[in-house]
Scaffold this motif. Structure first.
Motif, PDB file in Angstrom:
ATOM      1  N   THR A 102      11.397   6.612  60.372  1.00  0.00           N
ATOM      2  CA  THR A 102      10.007   6.302  60.064  1.00  0.00           C
ATOM      3  C   THR A 102       9.239   6.009  61.345  1.00  0.00           C
ATOM      4  OG1 THR A 102      10.645   5.397  57.928  1.00  0.00           O
ATOM      5  CG2 THR A 102       8.503   4.727  58.808  1.00  0.00           C
TER       6      THR A 102
ATOM      7  N   TYR B  36       2.034   8.343  53.922  1.00  0.00           N
ATOM      8  CA  TYR B  36       1.382   7.240  54.611  1.00  0.00           C
ATOM      9  C   TYR B  36       0.030   6.976  53.952  1.00  0.00           C
ATOM     10  CZ  TYR B  36       4.606   7.490  58.598  1.00  0.00           C
ATOM     11  OH  TYR B  36       5.716   7.449  59.407  1.00  0.00           O
ATOM     12  N   LEU B  47       4.472   4.391  53.413  1.00  0.00           N
ATOM     13  CA  LEU B  47       4.678   4.088  51.994  1.00  0.00           C
ATOM     14  C   LEU B  47       6.099   4.386  51.544  1.00  0.00           C
ATOM     15  CD1 LEU B  47       1.489   5.427  50.165  1.00  0.00           C
ATOM     16  CD2 LEU B  47       2.194   3.049  50.430  1.00  0.00           C
ATOM     17  N   LEU B  48       6.577   5.592  51.828  1.00  0.00           N
ATOM     18  CA  LEU B  48       7.905   5.991  51.380  1.00  0.00           C
ATOM     19  C   LEU B  48       8.299   7.288  52.059  1.00  0.00           C
ATOM     20  CD1 LEU B  48       7.196   8.510  49.310  1.00  0.00           C
ATOM     21  CD2 LEU B  48       6.666   6.642  47.743  1.00  0.00           C
ATOM     22  N   LYS B  49       9.591   7.620  51.922  1.00  0.00           N
ATOM     23  CA  LYS B  49      10.079   8.868  52.498  1.00  0.00           C
ATOM     24  C   LYS B  49      11.235   9.414  51.674  1.00  0.00           C
ATOM     25  CE  LYS B  49      13.230   6.748  55.891  1.00  0.00           C
ATOM     26  NZ  LYS B  49      13.505   6.589  57.354  1.00  0.00           N
ATOM     27  N   TYR B  50      11.385  10.729  51.743  1.00  0.00           N
ATOM     28  CA  TYR B  50      12.529  11.414  51.171  1.00  0.00           C
ATOM     29  C   TYR B  50      13.317  12.053  52.308  1.00  0.00           C
ATOM     30  CZ  TYR B  50      15.445  14.881  48.980  1.00  0.00           C
ATOM     31  OH  TYR B  50      16.538  15.632  48.607  1.00  0.00           O
ATOM     32  N   VAL B  57      11.730   8.910  44.695  1.00  0.00           N
ATOM     33  CA  VAL B  57      11.748   7.901  45.752  1.00  0.00           C
ATOM     34  C   VAL B  57      10.732   6.818  45.422  1.00  0.00           C
ATOM     35  CG1 VAL B  57      11.409   7.476  48.205  1.00  0.00           C
ATOM     36  CG2 VAL B  57      12.334   9.670  47.443  1.00  0.00           C
ATOM     37  N   LYS B  58      11.154   5.578  45.501  1.00  0.00           N
ATOM     38  CA  LYS B  58      10.241   4.460  45.254  1.00  0.00           C
ATOM     39  C   LYS B  58       9.851   3.826  46.578  1.00  0.00           C
ATOM     40  CE  LYS B  58      11.927   3.502  40.605  1.00  0.00           C
ATOM     41  NZ  LYS B  58      10.693   4.020  39.970  1.00  0.00           N
ATOM     42  N   GLY B  59       8.583   3.423  46.648  1.00  0.00           N
ATOM     43  CA  GLY B  59       8.093   2.870  47.896  1.00  0.00           C
ATOM     44  C   GLY B  59       7.293   1.596  47.700  1.00  0.00           C
ATOM     45  N   SER B  60       6.442   1.349  48.661  1.00  0.00           N
ATOM     46  CA  SER B  60       5.652   0.117  48.681  1.00  0.00           C
ATOM     47  C   SER B  60       4.523   0.171  47.652  1.00  0.00           C
ATOM     48  CB  SER B  60       5.065  -0.102  50.072  1.00  0.00           C
ATOM     49  OG  SER B  60       6.044  -0.086  51.075  1.00  0.00           O
ATOM     50  N   GLU B  64       5.526   5.831  44.012  1.00  0.00           N
ATOM     51  CA  GLU B  64       6.744   6.614  44.005  1.00  0.00           C
ATOM     52  C   GLU B  64       6.382   8.066  44.240  1.00  0.00           C
ATOM     53  OE1 GLU B  64       8.237   5.538  40.164  1.00  0.00           O
ATOM     54  OE2 GLU B  64       7.236   7.223  39.186  1.00  0.00           O
TER      55      GLU B  64
END
Lengths: 114, 114
Positions: A102, B36, B47-50, B57-60, B64
């Motif tokens: 990241t 982002y 926020l999240l990444k794969y 994928v779950k994020g902030s 998702e």
């Protein structure tokens, strides 16, 4: 922990002047990056550094130079500013240069070249 | 060549309704995908990444995203939108052979109205 700091926050610059944008991170990240953000174009990579002492060119490097003398600092220099360099500049860092890591971004510098 | 597309410049949704921000990509090899968010006059926040594994994928902040390899998509979703989710959202693509380099979409402005 501050993360990434950038200075100045904003700047108005006359064309032909030299300008250095400063970027400092306190996360001991190995990799650092400079992007420019232009409306409708997203972010484009200018230069990057995979580790202290090394740098590389990104997508739009012309007119810009960087140095990476130590882990924490990654300044971006415009040797002779032109109006097309008016943009918002973001510095980012990541723990390693791997594409899976990241990237964390600084608050940005808004630069206007007249 | 690799690229990221965010087909919608603007997404408007009512508070409490589900939201989707679309992202498609093109790459040879395995994609690494990121979302982002950028609030006004601020830097980008992750926020999240794969990277691999589970396609969901779950994020902030309750966001998702679902990786769909057959449709080459990575849409960002949230079951119930908040006014405070209003911001500019960027999808980004990393690739294993290009160390640390992220390719960004142009961004999608999300507006959640009360």
């Amino acid at each position: 922990i501050a993360g990434i700091t950038q200075a100045p926050t904003s700047q108005i610059l006359a064309a032909g002047r030299r300008m250095t944008l400063r970027c400092t991170q306190d996360m001991r990240h190995n990799a650092m990056y400079w992007y420019r953000q232009d409306l409708g174009l997203g972010l484009r990579l200018i230069h990057y550094s995979n580790t202290a002492g090394t740098t590389g060119k990104g997508e739009v490097p012309d007119g810009y130079s960087v140095s990476r003398a130590n882990t924490d600092d990654f300044p971006l220099t415009l040797a002779s500013a032109v109006p097309s360099q008016t943009s918002v500049y973001f510095c980012a860092s990541s723990d390693s240069p791997a594409s899976t890591d990241t990237q964390y971004f600084g608050p940005g510098t808004r630069l206007t070249v007249l | 060549a690799q690229s990221v597309a965010q087909p919608e410049d603007q997404v408007n949704v009512a508070e409490g309704n589900p939201l989707t921000v679309k992202c498609t990509y093109s790459v040879s090899g395995n994609p690494y995908l990121f979302w982002y968010v950028q609030y006004p006059n601020r830097g980008l926040q992750f926020l999240l990444k794969y990277i691999t594994g589970d396609n969901l994928v779950k994020g902030s902040y309750g966001f998702e995203a679902e990786f769909n390899k057959s449709q080459t998509s990575f849409h960002l979703k949230k079951p119930s939108a908040l006014v405070s989710d209003s911001a500019l959202y960027f999808c980004a693509l990393g690739r294993g052979s290009t160390l640390g380099r992220l390719y960004f979409g142009r961004g999608t402005q999300l507006t959640v109205w009360p």
